[in-house]
Design an enzyme around this catalytic site. Structure first.
Site, mmCIF file in Angstrom:
data_model
loop_
_atom_site.group_PDB
_atom_site.id
_atom_site.type_symbol
_atom_site.label_atom_id
_atom_site.label_comp_id
_atom_site.label_asym_id
_atom_site.label_seq_id
_atom_site.Cartn_x
_atom_site.Cartn_y
_atom_site.Cartn_z
ATOM 1 C CG ASN A 160 -0.253 -0.378 2.496
ATOM 2 O OD1 ASN A 160 0.341 -1.452 2.613
ATOM 3 N ND2 ASN A 160 -0.297 0.511 3.456
ATOM 4 C CD GLN A 188 -3.659 -0.171 -1.583
ATOM 5 O OE1 GLN A 188 -3.917 0.306 -2.696
ATOM 6 N NE2 GLN A 188 -4.019 0.420 -0.461
ATOM 7 C CB THR A 249 -28.146 -8.717 8.509
ATOM 8 O OG1 THR A 249 -28.953 -9.358 9.499
ATOM 9 C CG2 THR A 249 -28.999 -8.304 7.328
ATOM 10 C CB CYS A 336 -4.158 1.922 8.866
ATOM 11 S SG CYS A 336 -5.135 1.615 7.424
HETATM 12 C C1 LIG Z 1 -6.730 -0.545 3.036
HETATM 13 C C2 LIG Z 1 -5.993 -1.782 3.311
HETATM 14 C C3 LIG Z 1 -6.453 -2.696 4.264
HETATM 15 C C4 LIG Z 1 -7.671 -2.427 5.120
HETATM 16 O O1 LIG Z 1 -8.833 -2.447 4.357
HETATM 17 P P1 LIG Z 1 -10.242 -1.997 4.986
HETATM 18 O O2 LIG Z 1 -11.252 -2.476 4.011
HETATM 19 O O3 LIG Z 1 -10.170 -0.515 5.068
HETATM 20 O O4 LIG Z 1 -10.366 -2.641 6.314
HETATM 21 C C5 LIG Z 1 -5.735 -3.862 4.441
HETATM 22 N N1 LIG Z 1 -4.627 -4.115 3.722
HETATM 23 C C6 LIG Z 1 -4.160 -3.271 2.795
HETATM 24 C C7 LIG Z 1 -2.951 -3.620 2.010
HETATM 25 C C8 LIG Z 1 -4.828 -2.069 2.560
HETATM 26 O O5 LIG Z 1 -4.350 -1.225 1.654
#
Ligand SMILES: *Cc1c(COP(=O)(O)O)cnc(C)c1O
Length: 401
Positions: A160, A188, A249, A336
């Site tokens: 990412n 990604q 759900t 994150c």
């Molecule tokens: C964005 C991302 C995640 C997390 O995805 P979410 O759907 O936001 O939980 C996990 N791994 C990678 C490599 C990401 O880029």
């Protein structure tokens, strides 16, 4: 195709790896499921339920066709984070008789690294395999790391922060020789490049809608159900939805959007990639022509074509981003982890110094990025970097060396 520009003219959005806008076609497909098609996909006694359940089936087949798997091999989740949790914890618990050893890579997303850390609390042993200066996993070290009690190898398909694409075919071959399950966080890569988990020897794969022009809050876990048939334990219980693998759900609206986004990606990802390659080359050449002492991080070829991770020596990335803040939306790396002040573990894992890691910015473009935007961004970045360097007494004294 000018949704991002329209949505407020400025700033230019180059943070598509953090999230993408929902495509118009995707939104249109979703809208009825917010209103009159509001059924619960588990309601078996009336047309609202049937309608919702057939919409989910359709979305599942759209995703299955993107990665050429069977619909039954896909489990919908609340996002990639949950899919990663389900894959790693689910396999770890289901295969406890084989062992408690997991192999992963130092440059993985926090979703993977934090799950591994959590498993360590309950007795898992984790081996972290390193990467080279270009971000590619050390295959020799990987092969040596796998033991007879290794239950899972977890290596992301594309990074990412840098866009580096891992040699999944070789990794798949090594894992199959060692008779070990392979999971890939492909969040990604999904919808950006052709992914064929079965042919690649990847047994489990995670993805997320909001990284590929779908809505937030919906993800997918592919689990090979045939040759080999992977078993795994659910982490969310209650009702037995998704064949008992993920109760709750279903987010029908989100799933419909995810399916549409997958269909769309299948149609446009190749031509998108060609365009990104052109635009990124223009961007990287553009800044290199005007600035000295910059470094592009990640493998020159095996890298997603829309990602550019650049180190600007002598410049603090966070102040550069701040000075560009009203013009340009970019980030130092993972959204994150940007809450923490630590330098990127991805870059330091590649052997980039702490100082240089703190001078690095991730530019990630997407479907609505225009050539004009790239031209503008080049001139902004060049100007701000030059002015930051001239304000930096150490840099001025050393004349940029
Ligand atoms: C964005 C991302 C995640 C997390 O995805 P979410 O759907 O936001 O939980 C996990 N791994 C990678 C490599 C990401 O880029």
């Amino acid at each position: 195709m000018d949704k991002v520009e329209k949505s407020g003219k400025m700033p230019v959005y180059l943070d598509y790896n953090a999230t993408t806008p929902v495509d118009d076609e995707v939104l249109t497909a979703m809208l009825p499921y917010f209103s009159h098609r509001f059924g619960n996909a588990s309601s078996r006694t009336h047309r609202w339920g049937w309608e919702a359940s057939s919409a989910v089936d359709h979305a599942r087949s759209q995703l299955a066709s993107l990665i050429q798997c069977k619909s039954e091999e896909l489990v919908f989740t609340s996002g990639a984070t949950e899919a990663v949790n389900l894959a790693i914890k689910g396999v770890f618990h289901a295969y406890h008789r084989k062992g408690k050893h997991v192999v992963t890579c130092t440059t993985e997303h926090k979703a993977v690294l934090d799950v591994c850390e959590r498993l360590e609390e309950i007795g898992a042993e984790i081996t972290y395999v390193g990467v080279d200066r270009q971000g590619t996993i050390d295959l020799f070290a990987l092969e040596k790391a796998i033991r007879t009690d290794t239950v899972l190898v977890s290596v992301m398909w594309a990074n990412n922060e840098t866009g580096v694409v891992q040699p999944m075919e070789e990794i798949g071959r090594i894992c199959s020789e060692k008779n070990t399950l392979l999971f890939s966080d492909a969040t990604q890569a999904l919808g950006k490049m052709s992914l064929l988990p079965r042919r690649t020897g990847v047994h489990l794969l995670a993805g997320s809608a909001h990284k590929m022009y779908g809505p937030k809050g919906v993800g997918i876990l592919y689990v090979s159900r045939l040759n080999p048939r992977i078993s795994f334990k659910p982490i969310v219980d209650g009702g037995g939805h998704e064949n008992g693998f993920r109760s709750g759900t279903l987010n029908v609206t989100g799933i419909v959007g995810f399916g549409k986004a997958a269909e769309l990606a299948g149609r446009v990802m190749e031509s998108d990639a060609e365009r990104y390659l052109y635009l990124r080359d223009k961007f990287e050449t553009g800044i290199q022509n005007h600035l000295t002492d910059i470094l592009i991080n990640g493998h020159p070829e095996r890298r997603l074509p829309h990602v550019s991770n650049v180190s600007f020596k002598g410049v603090s990335a966070s102040s550069l981003i701040k000075s560009l803040g009203h013009l340009l939306a970019v980030s130092t790396g993972s959204a994150c982890t940007s809450a923490s002040l630590e330098p990127s573990h991805v870059l330091t894992g590649m052997g980039v110094s702490k100082e240089l890691a703190e001078s690095s910015i991730r530019f990630s473009m997407g479907r609505y990025t225009t050539e004009k935007e790239i031209d503008t961004v080049i001139s902004w970045v060049v100007e701000k970097v030059q002015s930051a360097r001239s304000d930096n007494p150490v840099w001025t004294l050393n004349l940029g060396t």
